[in-house]
Design a protein around this motif. Sequence first.
Motif, PDB file in Angstrom:
ATOM      1  N   VAL A 127       0.875  -1.164   0.000  1.00 13.96           N
ATOM      2  CA  VAL A 127       0.000   0.000   0.000  1.00 13.96           C
ATOM      3  C   VAL A 127       0.914   1.216   0.000  1.00 13.96           C
ATOM      4  O   VAL A 127       1.624   1.462   0.981  1.00 13.96           O
ATOM      5  CB  VAL A 127      -0.935   0.035   1.222  1.00 13.96           C
ATOM      6  CG1 VAL A 127      -1.755   1.324   1.230  1.00 13.96           C
ATOM      7  CG2 VAL A 127      -1.858  -1.180   1.234  1.00 13.96           C
ATOM      8  N   GLU A 152      -7.432  -3.118   1.643  1.00 14.38           N
ATOM      9  CA  GLU A 152      -7.044  -1.734   1.367  1.00 14.38           C
ATOM     10  C   GLU A 152      -8.214  -0.935   0.790  1.00 14.38           C
ATOM     11  O   GLU A 152      -8.923  -1.382  -0.113  1.00 14.38           O
ATOM     12  CB  GLU A 152      -5.890  -1.702   0.362  1.00 14.38           C
ATOM     13  CG  GLU A 152      -5.438  -0.289   0.037  1.00 14.38           C
ATOM     14  CD  GLU A 152      -4.661  -0.211  -1.255  1.00 14.38           C
ATOM     15  OE1 GLU A 152      -4.279   0.907  -1.650  1.00 14.38           O
ATOM     16  OE2 GLU A 152      -4.447  -1.268  -1.877  1.00 14.38           O
ATOM     17  N   GLU A 168      -5.323   3.244   3.544  1.00 17.59           N
ATOM     18  CA  GLU A 168      -5.176   3.640   2.147  1.00 17.59           C
ATOM     19  C   GLU A 168      -4.311   4.888   2.067  1.00 17.59           C
ATOM     20  O   GLU A 168      -4.158   5.623   3.049  1.00 17.59           O
ATOM     21  CB  GLU A 168      -6.532   3.917   1.493  1.00 17.59           C
ATOM     22  CG  GLU A 168      -7.272   5.102   2.065  1.00 17.59           C
ATOM     23  CD  GLU A 168      -8.609   5.342   1.394  1.00 17.59           C
ATOM     24  OE1 GLU A 168      -8.909   4.650   0.401  1.00 17.59           O
ATOM     25  OE2 GLU A 168      -9.367   6.224   1.854  1.00 17.59           O
TER      26      GLU A 168
END
Length: 225
Positions: free
Chosen positions: A127, A163, A219
Amino acid sequence: MKILIVEDEVKVARFLRRGLEGEGYAVDTAADGVTGEQKVRTNSFDLLILDVLLPHKNGFDVLRDLRTDGIVLPVLMLTARSSTEDIVSGLDSGADDYLTKPFSFDELLARVRSMLRRSASRTELRVADLVLDTVSRKAQRTGRTIELTTREYTLLEYFMRNEGKLVNRQQLARDVWGYDFDPGTNIVDVYVNHLRKKIDAGFPSRLLHTERGQGYVLEHRPGVK
């Protein structure tokens, strides 16, 4: 599944986006190499469809730089050039597959599905600049190792596999701790706060966000520090 298309021909990009969205994929686009590379570095995609002849930075150079920095998402390269030399250049740059224009959407879709199946068993989650190796169970951000307890690792893996999704305390208690009921303590909040300090403190951007009264989201949010 999230797919990024880096293609400067507007009609081709629109055609691919409509087709892939019609198959249920989430799709983002970029019209030049620099923008496309930046999107890969700051977001998480399951597949990159990358044209070779792009403004500002060609596809070969984009892919070579991504691979040099350890970014391992599957890449399908597109080109109007079908020479063996060009195909070899693409594969040497780190492409997983190669498709020569013109092509049918069905052919591209078959390649996409095959590549996503192969990558489904991937052992690295990413991420933005946060990377988790699910084999060694080690986390890194901007190359710095993050020490995690067993529970923190399980919690981080859960967030990374979800995510961009809002997950509430009840979901975390059930899926991470194995409780089928509200444990009646703040254990979830305590562990999330510990994890946030480890993966966000001292880094330029925040990844683990609290949605008040709802839960948490992991995120990258551009501009949020």
